[in-house]
Enzyme design. Sequence first.
Site, mmCIF file in Angstrom:
data_model
loop_
_atom_site.group_PDB
_atom_site.id
_atom_site.type_symbol
_atom_site.label_atom_id
_atom_site.label_comp_id
_atom_site.label_asym_id
_atom_site.label_seq_id
_atom_site.Cartn_x
_atom_site.Cartn_y
_atom_site.Cartn_z
ATOM 1 N N ASP B 53 31.357 23.003 23.808
ATOM 2 C CA ASP B 53 31.388 21.490 23.933
ATOM 3 C C ASP B 53 32.998 21.029 24.503
ATOM 4 O O ASP B 53 33.509 20.941 23.586
ATOM 5 C CB ASP B 53 31.039 20.651 22.634
ATOM 6 N N LYS B 115 39.377 14.420 30.659
ATOM 7 C CA LYS B 115 37.894 14.795 31.091
ATOM 8 C C LYS B 115 37.474 13.302 31.851
ATOM 9 O O LYS B 115 36.483 13.449 32.866
ATOM 10 C CB LYS B 115 36.926 14.962 30.075
ATOM 11 N N GLU B 219 24.942 17.421 28.098
ATOM 12 C CA GLU B 219 25.593 17.187 26.516
ATOM 13 C C GLU B 219 24.261 16.651 25.698
ATOM 14 O O GLU B 219 23.947 17.578 24.866
ATOM 15 C CB GLU B 219 26.651 16.543 26.360
ATOM 16 N N ASP B 241 24.106 9.394 23.169
ATOM 17 C CA ASP B 241 25.435 10.146 23.223
ATOM 18 C C ASP B 241 26.308 9.156 23.620
ATOM 19 O O ASP B 241 26.687 9.187 24.780
ATOM 20 C CB ASP B 241 25.127 11.330 23.789
#
Lengths: 126, 666
Positions: B53, B115, B219, B241
């Site tokens: 992850d 990211k 994810e 999420d």
Amino acid sequence: MTVPLATKMPDYSLEQKQEVERIMSIEATDYYTILKVEKAATETQIKKSYRKLAMKLHPDKNKHPQSSDAFKKIAKAFEVLGDDKKRNFYDQTGADPDSRGGGGGGSAGAGADMANGGFGGGRASP
Amino acid sequence: MFSITFRQSLRTTGSTCRIPRLPRLSLPIRRFYASGSTIKAAVHKPVKVIGIDLGTTNSAVAVVEGEMPRILENSQGDRTTPSIVAFTTRGDVLVGATAKRQAVVNSENTFYATKRLIGRKFEDDEVQNDISHLSYKVVKHENGDAWLQTTVGENLSYSPSQIGGFVLKEMKHVAETNLNSEAKNAVITVPAYFNDSQRQATKTAGELVGLNVVRIVNEPTAASLAYGMNQKKNGLLAVYDLGGGTFDISVLDIDDGVFEVRSTNGDTHLGGEDFDNVLVKYIVGKFKDSQKGDEDITKNRMAMQRIKEAAEKAKIALSHVHKTRIQIPFIVKDENIDFELAESELDEMTMHLIKKTMEPLKKAISDADLKRSDIDEVIMVGGMTRMPRIRRMVGDFFNKKPNTEVNPDEAVAIGAAIQGAVLSGEVKDVLLLDVTPLTLGIETYGGLFSPLIPRNTTVPCKIQTTYSTAVDGQNSIDVNVYQGERPLVRDNKLIGKFKLTDIPPKPKGVPKIQVSFDIDADGIIKVSALDKDSGKRASITVFGKTGMSQAEVEQLVKQSKKTTKEDQMTLNYLKHVNNLELIVFDSEQAINDWSRFILEEEKESLGRKLSIVKRMISDSRSGDLFDVKLIKAAQVELKDETMEIIQNAGQRSRDARKKVQSHEPN
């Protein structure tokens, strides 16, 4: 020195091979046969059957060279039969409800589908 | 028939356009193979696929062993590793907690939350907006992408992929240390709502460090696997999420081991970082209200870094207590930040962010042809979902208390490991049916977007449509492939283009051009165009590809190789050196601030010591000195002497003030 993962991945069983071959031999729009369900099948039956087939055919599970194509066929069949509106249209016409061109995969006379518009950008000959 | 191939996620095998990987072994592995006796056992082990992850703020790695997934701990015993990479003046690369710890003294070369920049153009609004919050410099690379610039060495710049690569390498290293074998194959997760270039860039990050990325998984989908493996319950699941940088919502239908994604939506630029930024702004405002001096604190990188850390800490604390104290002593000169913050205040100032998640939530439900009440279970993933206000809001939305059984920080890595085990054949009764998150289509006349594969279509899939020409005598067409939901292509993302030429000239609308989109299970998209009448093969030119060129990738691989040093000893040592430097800064600052009250002899003595210590620091960084004891001793000595001088100076200043007061007329 690195062994590609695929070579060590499980191959496919005889059953998986037969299932791929069965699917590939069926006409692309014969959705009921593809999903192994009766015309009167309930939504749940259709879903269950699709899931079972997916588990057998999905390329993550089945390394047969045609498993991907076979999976695409069942996914397409499920997309139609799993949706009330599309299933209705299909039951009445026998045609793919998503195809905006000629019916039933027939090629004659459909002409270019202007509903989809034309390409720009290309230059005509000077 | 002509076709181009561009990949959405990495293929497992195949020979076309594969980016060369580095067959590089990390140190412990080399040692492992050198030991000889264990090598046999390693050869007979089945192929292991680790799950990573790669998060905005933290990353985790997991593996499935004996059908049981587990998180692998890093060398500090932590189950997650900060996704932070720092470059030191010596040319070393620090990753994880070591990088985070030195962020205050080296904020310009400490890269976090990259990211949020991966696969993005410098000109993107999101990037431009981020620049004002970031302590490091974001620059425009030749290809228009957002890159990061260091101030060390020759001011090298790095792509966000490279930074991601350093983090992935660290996670690979964590896995290898734990498993005592090489970890070559990995499943890496990305936000479900990432577009093709963001996925591509993430995959590149893995390739840069020699990982064989067997699949890019979304994810929330991964999180659902972690949940489903545990629960073995069938039904409709919503995964909310909210991580450090991105928000995703996915709706899945779980049935006898088949995890079918029904819909997905999200915001690739909404997460904990935004909450932190709001709080930082609040703290700065609060400080300015009571500030005595006139220094613009927002220009002080070190002070801002400390505020950022305090903000994050306070935010986390308020998930567990109703009130917390934000205390930052000596933020500038002799001024402090010290005030109490209540949970309700944080809720209020971040409400606009929480509300921003509601729209994607509604869209995902309606895209899945469902009503809110159809959802059987809601799980919460990502650190931000610990915020009680968010839990309440989601609970209210679904009229159902969210299930808290999955660990918000670990579920994604666990799920990635499960998918890895599915791909390696280790786990048999699980199948993930994922979807394309964004609509794929091509440009038609007038810049219109013609969708071919609607979003939320299960992959693999294939779709064909017939198009025609727009102008009489048109003899070529440009096939521009876009991804997005907007009706005009200019609002969507161009992911590839090619040209179909030598079409026999005919009146407009007559030629039949069949365009097919084919996405395989790895997410590789093939687009082909065929002139049905002529069936003629014309030449195709692929004009460009998002991401980087092969040569560029090779260059980057070389560069990462050169600059990386993973010797933990060195890292540790440099951490001490950095601390020492921090003390030097403090001492110099103090001498400066208290200059009037410090005796010349004290200044001289401390100055001598400072110059010796500075020499030690630079020698350590150049590799000429390696002595932890010496550095530690210098820390203590310097700190003590400075302290003493400041105390003396303080006394003198008080004496002086008394004198002045006693001389002042009443």
